[in-house]
Design an enzyme around this catalytic site. Structure first.
Site, PDB file in Angstrom:
ATOM      1  N   HIS A   1     -38.142 -23.274  39.672  1.00  0.00           N
ATOM      2  CA  HIS A   1     -39.396 -23.040  40.125  1.00  0.00           C
ATOM      3  C   HIS A   1     -40.275 -22.174  39.111  1.00  0.00           C
ATOM      4  CE1 HIS A   1     -38.410 -18.828  41.083  1.00  0.00           C
ATOM      5  NE2 HIS A   1     -37.071 -19.070  41.557  1.00  0.00           N
TER       6      HIS A   1
ATOM      7  N   ARG B   1     -41.134 -21.091  47.233  1.00  0.00           N
ATOM      8  CA  ARG B   1     -41.450 -21.059  45.658  1.00  0.00           C
ATOM      9  C   ARG B   1     -41.048 -22.474  44.955  1.00  0.00           C
ATOM     10  NH1 ARG B   1     -37.395 -17.421  46.916  1.00  0.00           N
ATOM     11  NH2 ARG B   1     -35.594 -17.625  45.590  1.00  0.00           N
TER      12      ARG B   1
ATOM     13  N   GLU C   1     -31.523 -20.826  46.493  1.00  0.00           N
ATOM     14  CA  GLU C   1     -31.009 -19.729  45.352  1.00  0.00           C
ATOM     15  C   GLU C   1     -29.650 -19.204  46.033  1.00  0.00           C
ATOM     16  OE1 GLU C   1     -30.140 -18.775  43.036  1.00  0.00           O
ATOM     17  OE2 GLU C   1     -32.000 -17.692  41.745  1.00  0.00           O
TER      18      GLU C   1
ATOM     19  N   HIS D   1     -33.594 -23.636  42.051  1.00  0.00           N
ATOM     20  CA  HIS D   1     -33.483 -22.029  41.520  1.00  0.00           C
ATOM     21  C   HIS D   1     -32.419 -22.032  40.756  1.00  0.00           C
ATOM     22  CE1 HIS D   1     -35.749 -21.443  45.455  1.00  0.00           C
ATOM     23  NE2 HIS D   1     -34.935 -22.438  45.713  1.00  0.00           N
TER      24      HIS D   1
END
Length: 206
Positions: free
Chosen positions: A10, A61, A88, A158
């Site tokens: 991201h 995100r 993440e 991520h």
């Protein structure tokens, strides 16, 4: 038949900018992060890429980054699958803490161990090993078979969930993957053979 897999971290998030441990919290992109995502889309468009399917995490995100990329590709209606398996790494008790403040509280060496060891998790959180144990079964079951069938696939996720994928794809050791930095909003393009082995890698951050 081309077997194409594009991984992209991201764009810069508000917590990246503030130097905070983010994990499963859900801050939005900064203006720079939006620009990074748009630039990634433009770079992929310049390469004449068009995707058949997209995957992303449960976190906004990554979802927004993917959306901005697909806008640049005129593919906003692309089938997109969201799953928390691609989230993440969970930083546990460190989540929301400034990284400099964490060093002051726990000591620089301890924070370095939590951030850069393969199998030592922060309190209440995940190590990279644990993250990989979450990410890789999902990748092997849901994503890789589509890539091998010829579906051009993009994964927006991520830093650490993508490290787990890269470690698997490139056959890296724990020490090697821990040294691998992924730029925000920078696509990494893999072309695979019929067995899932890498034919070529192109890192657009390079």
């Amino acid at each position: 038949m081309e077997r194409l897999l594009v991984l992209v971290r991201h764009g810069q998030s508000e917590w990246n900018l503030k130097n905070l441990f983010t994990g499963w919290k859900d801050p939005d992109l900064t203006e720079q992060g939006v620009a990074e995502a748009k630039r990634a889309g433009q770079e992929l468009r310049d390469l004449k890429f068009a995707f058949d399917i997209a995957f992303t995490s449960d976190l906004s995100r990554a979802q927004r980054t993917l959306g901005l990329i697909l806008e640049e590709l005129d593919q906003t209606g692309l089938e997109t699958i969201q799953n928390q398996a691609l989230n993440e790494r969970d930083y546990g008790d460190l989540t929301g803490m400034n990284k400099d403040e964490a060093r002051d509280k726990f000591g620089e060496e301890q924070v370095h161990i939590w951030r850069r060891s393969f199998d030592v998790p922060p309190p209440g959180g995940e190590s990279l090993k644990m993250t990989a144990e979450r990410v890789l079964p999902y990748f092997k079951k849901e994503i890789l078979p589509l890539v091998l069938s010829g579906k051009k696939t993009i994964v927006a996720a991520h830093g650490n969930s993508l490290r787990a994928l890269i470690m698997e794809l490139e056959g890296l050791t724990p020490d090697e993957i821990l040294k691998r930095e992924l730029g925000t909003g920078a696509p990494v393009i893999y072309r695979l053979d019929e067995d899932g082995k890498i034919v070529s890698v192109q890192d657009l951050a390079a």
